[in-house]
Scaffold this motif. Structure first.
Motif, mmCIF file in Angstrom:
data_model
loop_
_atom_site.group_PDB
_atom_site.id
_atom_site.type_symbol
_atom_site.label_atom_id
_atom_site.label_comp_id
_atom_site.label_asym_id
_atom_site.label_seq_id
_atom_site.Cartn_x
_atom_site.Cartn_y
_atom_site.Cartn_z
ATOM 1 N N LEU A 72 0.837 -1.214 0.000
ATOM 2 C CA LEU A 72 0.000 0.000 0.000
ATOM 3 C C LEU A 72 0.867 1.259 0.000
ATOM 4 O O LEU A 72 0.552 2.237 -0.686
ATOM 5 C CB LEU A 72 -0.927 -0.009 1.218
ATOM 6 N N GLN A 75 2.396 1.618 -3.519
ATOM 7 C CA GLN A 75 1.389 2.078 -4.474
ATOM 8 C C GLN A 75 0.988 3.531 -4.222
ATOM 9 O O GLN A 75 0.680 4.267 -5.158
ATOM 10 C CB GLN A 75 0.154 1.172 -4.403
ATOM 11 N N TYR A 151 -6.122 -1.484 -3.451
ATOM 12 C CA TYR A 151 -5.714 -0.117 -3.759
ATOM 13 C C TYR A 151 -6.472 0.469 -4.956
ATOM 14 O O TYR A 151 -7.026 1.571 -4.850
ATOM 15 C CB TYR A 151 -4.206 -0.050 -3.985
#
Length: 271
Positions: A72, A75, A151
């Protein structure tokens, strides 16, 4: 309504945080234990240890949530508002990660039954003798799969003008997977300089994943999907998601502790 929520949600967040701090065991690691306790069996033999102390999550969950939070974070920097899922090749690899996670998890569970239950269950067939190294790596694969799917879904739900490109390219995914592998090899050394940050990251991974899911649910319930234009506008759904995540963790912690009277693994189970 919105004006009232701007006051009520932060108040609810602070109340939930206060309740969690008061309920959780003392010390920083004790607070992390309380997060792991809500989602993980926390069996001693199936966990890594730092300075002689059990980690907040078992080996599998440590790999899963540590990999998820790393994915996460990566990203967040490289994908920004990209809202399409990765390519079919990457998705196929993520499906493979899920299958490996399911196979190793099922085999490990059957082995646990064989060890702890007499009679017919003692003769249950298993594929191999499970170990914490396999749990760590298959858990990490599952964590990557969860984060790489969550995501872009998050971006699809929130942004008024999401970026329509895939969230990860092959080079980016390869770098991400390499970083997770590197951290895993560091975990296997059981060096405290690695394990203390991993304990924090894995526990935060639990809280982050739950908060993201609940914030999406909140946005949909409030009919605000695809209405946000700037990151600063996300503070209210983020706070709502965090509050709901904390309430869920608190509820599970309270119920489990009420039933078992221990912050460790389930009584009567070992191995």
């Amino acid at each position: 309504m919105q004006g009232m929520l701007r006051w009520l949600i932060p108040l609810a967040t602070l109340t939930a945080l206060g309740a969690w701090v008061s309920l959780a065991p003392p010390g920083a690691m004790g607070k992390l234990d309380a997060i792991g306790y809500a989602v993980c069996h926390r069996l001693e033999a199936r966990s890594f240890h730092v300075s002689g102390r059990q980690m907040p999550l078992c080996a599998r969950c440590t790999g899963e949530f540590n990999a998820a939070v790393i994915a996460l974070i990566v990203q967040g920097f490289v994908s920004r508002r990209r809202s399409r899922w990765p390519s079919r090749g990457i998705l196929a690899l993520l499906v493979l990660f899920f299958i490996l996670f399911a196979v190793d998890g099922s085999n490990s569970y059957l082995y646990l039954l064989k060890q702890n239950r007499a009679g017919l269950l003692a003769n249950l067939p298993t594929l191999y003798v499970p170990n914490n190294t396999l749990r760590l790596f298959t858990g990490s694969g599952m964590g990557l799969a969860l984060a790489c799917l969550l995501y872009p879904m998050y971006n699809q739900s929130l942004w008024h003008a999401p970026d329509e490109r895939p969230s990860l390219s092959w080079p980016q995914f390869g770098g991400l997977a390499g970083a997770v592998l590197l951290v895993n090899f560091g975990i296997l050394t059981e060096n405290p300089l690695v394990l203390y940050p991993v304990a924090l990251l894995s526990a935060l991974g639990v809280l982050t994943l739950l908060s993201m899911v609940f914030s999406m649910v909140w946005v949909i319930m409030m009919k605000q999907d695809n209405s946000f234009e700037r990151p600063g506008q996300l503070w209210l759904p983020a706070a709502a998601g965090l509050t709901l995540a904390l309430l869920l963790l608190l509820s599970i912690d309270w119920l489990r502790f009420h039933l078992t009277q221990t912050w460790s693994g389930f009584p009567g189970l070992s191995g």
